[in-house]
Every structure is written in C-alpha cells, then in structure tokens.
Scaffold this active site. Structure first.
Site, PDB file in Angstrom:
ATOM      1  N   MET A 239      -6.291 -27.290 -14.410  1.00 35.42           N
ATOM      2  CA  MET A 239      -7.069 -26.260 -15.276  1.00 35.42           C
ATOM      3  C   MET A 239      -8.675 -26.406 -15.202  1.00 35.42           C
ATOM      4  SD  MET A 239      -4.775 -24.089 -17.866  1.00 35.42           S
ATOM      5  CE  MET A 239      -5.118 -25.237 -19.266  1.00 35.42           C
TER       6      MET A 239
ATOM      7  N   HIS B 237     -11.869 -34.589 -16.272  1.00 32.89           N
ATOM      8  CA  HIS B 237     -11.953 -35.875 -16.789  1.00 32.89           C
ATOM      9  C   HIS B 237     -11.407 -37.004 -16.238  1.00 32.89           C
ATOM     10  CE1 HIS B 237      -8.126 -35.408 -18.786  1.00 32.89           C
ATOM     11  NE2 HIS B 237      -8.593 -34.137 -19.582  1.00 32.89           N
TER      12      HIS B 237
ATOM     13  N   GLY C 181      -8.825 -38.489 -16.907  1.00 32.75           N
ATOM     14  CA  GLY C 181      -7.312 -38.381 -16.892  1.00 32.75           C
ATOM     15  C   GLY C 181      -7.022 -37.786 -15.682  1.00 32.75           C
ATOM     16  N   HIS C 182      -7.586 -36.383 -15.270  1.00 32.73           N
ATOM     17  CA  HIS C 182      -7.182 -35.784 -14.086  1.00 32.73           C
ATOM     18  C   HIS C 182      -7.564 -36.787 -12.783  1.00 32.73           C
ATOM     19  CE1 HIS C 182      -8.442 -32.360 -16.842  1.00 32.73           C
ATOM     20  NE2 HIS C 182      -7.281 -31.893 -16.253  1.00 32.73           N
TER      21      HIS C 182
ATOM     22  N   LYS D  71       1.768 -37.913 -18.095  1.00 30.74           N
ATOM     23  CA  LYS D  71       2.683 -37.996 -19.140  1.00 30.74           C
ATOM     24  C   LYS D  71       2.127 -37.575 -20.585  1.00 30.74           C
ATOM     25  CE  LYS D  71       4.799 -42.317 -17.339  1.00 30.74           C
ATOM     26  NZ  LYS D  71       5.020 -43.712 -17.832  1.00 30.74           N
TER      27      LYS D  71
ATOM     28  N   ASP E 177       1.162 -34.591 -21.519  1.00 33.13           N
ATOM     29  CA  ASP E 177       1.948 -33.533 -21.510  1.00 33.13           C
ATOM     30  C   ASP E 177       3.520 -33.458 -21.306  1.00 33.13           C
ATOM     31  OD1 ASP E 177      -0.675 -31.577 -22.065  1.00 33.13           O
ATOM     32  OD2 ASP E 177      -1.134 -32.503 -20.496  1.00 33.13           O
TER      33      ASP E 177
ATOM     34  N   SER F  20      -8.813 -35.142 -23.192  1.00 31.94           N
ATOM     35  CA  SER F  20      -8.175 -33.800 -22.944  1.00 31.94           C
ATOM     36  C   SER F  20      -9.577 -32.812 -22.576  1.00 31.94           C
ATOM     37  CB  SER F  20      -7.419 -33.477 -24.278  1.00 31.94           C
ATOM     38  OG  SER F  20      -7.556 -31.915 -24.325  1.00 31.94           O
TER      39      SER F  20
HETATM   40  P1  AMP Z   1      -4.943 -29.694 -17.546  1.00 26.21           P
HETATM   41  O1  AMP Z   1      -5.960 -29.492 -16.751  1.00 26.21           O
HETATM   42  O2  AMP Z   1      -5.152 -29.960 -19.044  1.00 26.21           O
HETATM   43  O3  AMP Z   1      -3.901 -28.636 -17.316  1.00 26.21           O
HETATM   44  O4  AMP Z   1      -3.817 -30.920 -16.934  1.00 26.21           O
HETATM   45  C1  AMP Z   1      -3.893 -31.162 -15.604  1.00 26.21           C
HETATM   46  C2  AMP Z   1      -2.907 -32.448 -15.523  1.00 26.21           C
HETATM   47  O5  AMP Z   1      -3.774 -33.641 -15.891  1.00 26.21           O
HETATM   48  C3  AMP Z   1      -1.726 -32.240 -16.081  1.00 26.21           C
HETATM   49  O6  AMP Z   1      -0.630 -32.810 -15.424  1.00 26.21           O
HETATM   50  C4  AMP Z   1      -1.948 -33.183 -17.410  1.00 26.21           C
HETATM   51  O7  AMP Z   1      -0.909 -33.820 -17.908  1.00 26.21           O
HETATM   52  C5  AMP Z   1      -3.061 -34.129 -16.706  1.00 26.21           C
HETATM   53  N1  AMP Z   1      -3.577 -34.887 -17.893  1.00 26.21           N
HETATM   54  C6  AMP Z   1      -4.427 -34.484 -18.899  1.00 26.21           C
HETATM   55  N2  AMP Z   1      -4.936 -35.256 -19.756  1.00 26.21           N
HETATM   56  C7  AMP Z   1      -4.773 -36.277 -19.174  1.00 26.21           C
HETATM   57  C8  AMP Z   1      -4.994 -37.752 -19.431  1.00 26.21           C
HETATM   58  N3  AMP Z   1      -5.694 -37.912 -20.377  1.00 26.21           N
HETATM   59  N4  AMP Z   1      -4.312 -38.664 -18.712  1.00 26.21           N
HETATM   60  C9  AMP Z   1      -3.455 -38.562 -17.713  1.00 26.21           C
HETATM   61  N5  AMP Z   1      -3.410 -37.287 -17.350  1.00 26.21           N
HETATM   62  C10 AMP Z   1      -3.808 -36.147 -18.088  1.00 26.21           C
END
Ligand code: AMP
Length: 273
Positions: free
Chosen positions: A27, A31, A33-34, A145, A147, A182
């Site tokens: 979305m 960061h 994580g992505h 993981k 989520d 996040s």
């Molecule tokens: P989002 O943009 O928040 O919908 O996240 C997109 C993807 O990135 C999802 O598969 C999340 O689980 C993953 N994600 C978000 N935060 C982290 C993180 N801190 N570490 C690893 N993956 C993450």
C-alpha cells in the site's frame, strides 16, 4: 523500470515477459520491511513487479483510509534503486467498478483477531489480492510475517481457489530498538513511539519465558499483558500455524500475536516459534 496504472497495459506488457515473475503487493509509503520483500523477490525471480495501491475495500468506515500515508515519488525511487522491473500504480477506478463481485474471508479464521475487530477487512484484502494476482499472474508472491493473519488467509485462498502462485513468507524487519516497521508508525508522536516499544518488549518477554521452558499460554499472556500496560490491548493470542488456539506453546508450530492501540494507532506484531 516501467510505471503502469492501466490494467490492460500491464497485462499486455507482461505477456512479452516470460521470465520467473515475483510480485510484491504493497500500500506504499515503502520502508525497509517492504524493501526486504523486494530483495527476496529479486533473489529468486528474474522479473519483479511491485504494486502500490491503498485498497479502499479493506478499510472500515472511520478508519484511516483518507490519511493513509502516500509517497509515490519516494516509493518509485526506492523501487528503481532496488531493481524492480515494473511498479503497478493503479487508481481506484482501474481496480474496482460498481456492483462488484467480491470474496468473503472464511467464517472462522477470517473473524478472529484482526477479523473480530475489523469485520470485512479481510474480505477486502482477499478481493484485492485475488484481483492483483489475476492481473500480474506471478510465479511467486511475497508477504510479510508481520501481518500473520493476512498471510495465512492469502495462503488459504491460494489453496482453496487453486491459484497458480507460490506464497513466500518474509521475516519481520524491525527498528534497532525492536519496533516492527510499519507505514502507520509515522502517526506516532515521540511519546507514543516510546510506548509502542512495549509491544515488541512483550514478545521478547514471551521468548525469554520459553527459554526458561515455560510453555503455558495463559502464563505467557499474563506476563505479556503486564508489559503492555497501560496500552489498550486489542488481543494477545497464542496460536498454531493453522491459526487455532493452543494451551501450550509448540516450538516449531506457534505464533504469538499482539495488537495494541498506541494513542489512536493500532499496531500489530508477532513472533513465529
Ligand atoms: P502494506 O504496505 O502495509 O500493506 O504491506 C505490504 C507488505 O509488506 C505486506 O506483505 C506486509 O506484511 C509487509 N510488511 C509490512 N511491514 C513489514 C515489516 N516490518 N517487515 C516485513 N514485511 C513487512
């Protein structure tokens, strides 16, 4: 790197590519994580697609859809530097029409934890991920993981709808002090940022108890809730990998999950054992 918003344009372009295709749905407000998902995709796949779409159907009325962070320019740079081949950046009208067919989350696994407090959230997640899979047609798709329930439900959807994609689970990336990254962390004030640390600390406490061979779920939850005080706890749950409640931690088959409200920001974290 190509940036595409139109579904048919993307599908046509992808038809010219027959390399192993990795897909990272996001979305935005990217960061580390992505980035770690993107890096995993790059390692295993010759061609990587990242989608950036703040999916309206997974937000409930009154949630943060309107203020969800959007940083498309920065996100595009991050993707280019990471060697992404295509950024799919649709608008709502590219993805949704009216009088929509939609998927329903399963009655049990879809309505515990996040699904209990956010009824309909996972219907929206599964609907959009299914649409994105049909558009991108990936060999591998990467999910965090962090989520855990989302990951579990998407893996279930892939199995039950006989989709031809392999789901890859990627470890949670954290700040150096332990806070899970996040996109919603930017909502936190300085004070709240400190309070938010209690979430990862509670999980750290759980892992210390396990090192001492304390496997009783109730006991672990009590200690975790003490650490989380005075945060409002959404849930602390100890589940097996099939998302069933368990009374004793089974090493190799357990996830401990926490959701807590920090100020007005709902944060999730978990550890996989
Ligand atoms: P989002 O943009 O928040 O919908 O996240 C997109 C993807 O990135 C999802 O598969 C999340 O689980 C993953 N994600 C978000 N935060 C982290 C993180 N801190 N570490 C690893 N993956 C993450």
């Amino acid at each position: 790197m190509k940036i595409i918003s139109d579904v048919n344009e993307l599908k046509t372009y992808l038809k010219t590519q027959n390399e192993t295709r990795g897909f990272v749905p996001t979305m935005g407000a990217l960061h580390d994580g992505h980035l770690s998902l993107i890096k995993e995709a790059k390692k295993a796949c010759d061609f990587v697609v990242v989608s950036i779409f703040v999916n309206p159907t997974q937000f409930l009325a009154g949630e943060d859809l309107d203020k969800y962070p959007s940083r498309n320019d920065a996100d595009i740079k991050i993707c280019a530097l990471a060697g992404v081949d295509v950024v799919f950046l649709p608008q709502k009208h590219n993805i949704y029409g009216h009088d929509e067919v939609s998927l329903k989350a399963p009655n049990v696994r879809g309505f515990v934890l996040e699904g209990a407090t956010r009824p309909g959230h996972f219907d929206g997640v599964l609907t959009v991920v299914n649409k994105l899979f049909n558009i991108v047609n990936p060999d591998y798709a990467y999910f965090g993981k962090k989520d855990a329930q989302q990951l579990n439900l998407i893996a279930l959807m892939v199995k039950q709808l006989f989709l031809d994609v392999k789901i890859v689970a990627v470890d949670t990336v954290r700040e150096s002090d332990g806070l899970a990254l996040s996109s919603r962390n930017i909502y936190l004030s300085k004070e709240e940022r400190k309070e938010a640390l209690k979430i990862s600390l509670s999980l750290y406490e759980a892992s210390k108890m396990l090192q001492k061979k304390i496997y009783d779920a109730k006991e672990i939850k009590v200690e975790m809730s003490k650490i989380l005080e005075p945060l409002e706890i959404g849930y602390i749950e100890i589940l097996n990998r099939d998302f069933e409640m368990i009374e004793q931690v089974e090493i190799g088959n357990t996830i401990i999950l926490v959701e807590a409200l920090v100020g007005t920001t709902r944060l999730l974290d978990n550890i996989w054992l």
